[in-house]
Scaffold this motif. Structure first.
Motif, PDB file in Angstrom:
ATOM      1  N   ARG A  54     -33.366  11.061  32.285  1.00  0.00           N
ATOM      2  CA  ARG A  54     -33.305  11.269  33.732  1.00  0.00           C
ATOM      3  C   ARG A  54     -32.104  12.118  34.110  1.00  0.00           C
ATOM      4  N   TYR A  55     -30.950  11.840  33.516  1.00  0.00           N
ATOM      5  CA  TYR A  55     -29.764  12.641  33.833  1.00  0.00           C
ATOM      6  C   TYR A  55     -29.925  14.082  33.371  1.00  0.00           C
ATOM      7  N   VAL A  56     -30.541  14.299  32.223  1.00  0.00           N
ATOM      8  CA  VAL A  56     -30.780  15.670  31.763  1.00  0.00           C
ATOM      9  C   VAL A  56     -31.713  16.385  32.738  1.00  0.00           C
ATOM     10  N   TYR A  57     -32.750  15.693  33.204  1.00  0.00           N
ATOM     11  CA  TYR A  57     -33.668  16.317  34.156  1.00  0.00           C
ATOM     12  C   TYR A  57     -32.938  16.651  35.463  1.00  0.00           C
ATOM     13  N   ILE A  58     -32.155  15.704  35.968  1.00  0.00           N
ATOM     14  CA  ILE A  58     -31.471  15.906  37.252  1.00  0.00           C
ATOM     15  C   ILE A  58     -30.429  17.015  37.166  1.00  0.00           C
ATOM     16  N   GLN A 109     -38.694  10.691  40.525  1.00  0.00           N
ATOM     17  CA  GLN A 109     -38.882   9.251  40.369  1.00  0.00           C
ATOM     18  C   GLN A 109     -39.452   8.845  39.006  1.00  0.00           C
ATOM     19  N   LYS A 110     -39.794   9.833  38.205  1.00  0.00           N
ATOM     20  CA  LYS A 110     -40.399   9.556  36.896  1.00  0.00           C
ATOM     21  C   LYS A 110     -39.464   8.677  36.058  1.00  0.00           C
ATOM     22  N   ASN A 111     -40.001   7.648  35.465  1.00  0.00           N
ATOM     23  CA  ASN A 111     -39.316   6.699  34.570  1.00  0.00           C
ATOM     24  C   ASN A 111     -38.335   5.775  35.268  1.00  0.00           C
ATOM     25  N   HIS A 143     -29.142   2.392  37.205  1.00  0.00           N
ATOM     26  CA  HIS A 143     -30.406   2.584  37.912  1.00  0.00           C
ATOM     27  C   HIS A 143     -30.162   2.824  39.399  1.00  0.00           C
ATOM     28  N   ALA A 144     -29.245   2.057  39.980  1.00  0.00           N
ATOM     29  CA  ALA A 144     -28.935   2.243  41.405  1.00  0.00           C
ATOM     30  C   ALA A 144     -28.359   3.635  41.656  1.00  0.00           C
ATOM     31  N   ARG A 145     -27.477   4.096  40.786  1.00  0.00           N
ATOM     32  CA  ARG A 145     -26.896   5.440  40.933  1.00  0.00           C
ATOM     33  C   ARG A 145     -27.976   6.514  40.790  1.00  0.00           C
ATOM     34  N   LEU A 146     -28.859   6.352  39.815  1.00  0.00           N
ATOM     35  CA  LEU A 146     -29.939   7.323  39.621  1.00  0.00           C
ATOM     36  C   LEU A 146     -30.863   7.366  40.828  1.00  0.00           C
ATOM     37  N   SER A 147     -31.242   6.207  41.328  1.00  0.00           N
ATOM     38  CA  SER A 147     -32.138   6.154  42.493  1.00  0.00           C
ATOM     39  C   SER A 147     -31.514   6.839  43.703  1.00  0.00           C
ATOM     40  N   LYS A 148     -30.243   6.560  43.935  1.00  0.00           N
ATOM     41  CA  LYS A 148     -29.556   7.177  45.070  1.00  0.00           C
ATOM     42  C   LYS A 148     -29.468   8.687  44.909  1.00  0.00           C
ATOM     43  N   LYS A 149     -29.142   9.137  43.714  1.00  0.00           N
ATOM     44  CA  LYS A 149     -29.042  10.579  43.448  1.00  0.00           C
ATOM     45  C   LYS A 149     -30.397  11.258  43.662  1.00  0.00           C
ATOM     46  N   CYS A 150     -31.476  10.633  43.214  1.00  0.00           N
ATOM     47  CA  CYS A 150     -32.813  11.218  43.382  1.00  0.00           C
ATOM     48  C   CYS A 150     -33.194  11.301  44.850  1.00  0.00           C
ATOM     49  N   ARG A 151     -32.877  10.263  45.627  1.00  0.00           N
ATOM     50  CA  ARG A 151     -33.163  10.314  47.068  1.00  0.00           C
ATOM     51  C   ARG A 151     -32.379  11.424  47.745  1.00  0.00           C
ATOM     52  N   MET A 152     -31.109  11.580  47.356  1.00  0.00           N
ATOM     53  CA  MET A 152     -30.294  12.654  47.942  1.00  0.00           C
ATOM     54  C   MET A 152     -30.856  14.024  47.594  1.00  0.00           C
ATOM     55  N   LEU A 153     -31.287  14.216  46.350  1.00  0.00           N
ATOM     56  CA  LEU A 153     -31.854  15.506  45.953  1.00  0.00           C
ATOM     57  C   LEU A 153     -33.142  15.803  46.706  1.00  0.00           C
TER      58      LEU A 153
END
Length: 187
Positions: free
Chosen positions: A51-55, A97-99, A165-175
């Motif tokens: 997920r981090y590589v994708y983001i 949101q994948k994975n 997971h919380a950090r990833l979710s927040k980052k994805c929503r911001m993007l």
């Protein structure tokens, strides 16, 4: 089989890493369930790294392409233009949101697997006590402390996973929000 013989089997000689031996000792004390927990945590962190590589690598390229394609369009207000925009936003949402749900499920399984390890460890402690007829408090305490290692490991893994997971979710929503702002129609 210990780590030294495993690495010898792989053809790696004279591997004497203290933390690796400590990890092996910890895993042996925790029982079979601790190995399952380690596998689960490994899979979870593989998905987190993906997920981090994708983001950080792939999504910025896709975002730049969508924004440049949008800005190159003359029409931003027609039904067709908003459909294209909504399609890109939907694709971005799915890709971001994948994975994440899989990561969330794996994180929530960690404490349960740790508790399973503790229960099986306690069963084996009580089984040894019943077969040997010993009720020595020192033996019981050492057996119980070893049986609680999987719960400790499961809780530590779950806490770290929940935070990430919380950090990833927040980052994805911001993007997603930033992309939506970049693709707003010009009035």
């Amino acid at each position: 089989m210990n780590f030294a013989s495993f690495f010898h089997w792989l053809g790696i000689e004279a591997l004497n890493i203290p933390w690796l031996e400590s990890l092996h000792h910890f895993m042996l004390q925790g029982g079979q369930i601790l190995w399952w927990l380690a596998g689960l945590v490994f899979i979870c962190w593989l998905l987190i790294v993906e997920r981090y590589v994708y983001i950080l690598v792939h999504f910025p390229k896709e975002r730049q392409k969508w924004v440049s394609d949008w800005l190159a369009r003359d029409d931003h207000n027609s039904w067709y233009a908003t459909s294209i925009r909504d399609g890109w936003l939907g694709k971005a949402h799915i890709q971001l949101q994948k994975n994440l749900n899989i990561i969330k499920v794996l994180v929530s399984i960690c404490p349960m697997l740790g508790l399973l390890g503790t229960v099986t460890g306690m069963i084996s402690v009580f089984d040894v006590m019943a077969t040997q007829g010993s009720s020595d408090p020192k033996l019981m305490a050492s057996g119980i402390s070893l049986a609680t290692l999987p719960t400790l490991a499961g809780m530590v893994a779950a806490l770290a996973g929940m935070f990430v997971h919380a950090r990833l979710s927040k980052k994805c929503r911001m993007l997603e929000l930033k992309l939506e702002k970049s693709l707003r129609s010009r009035q």
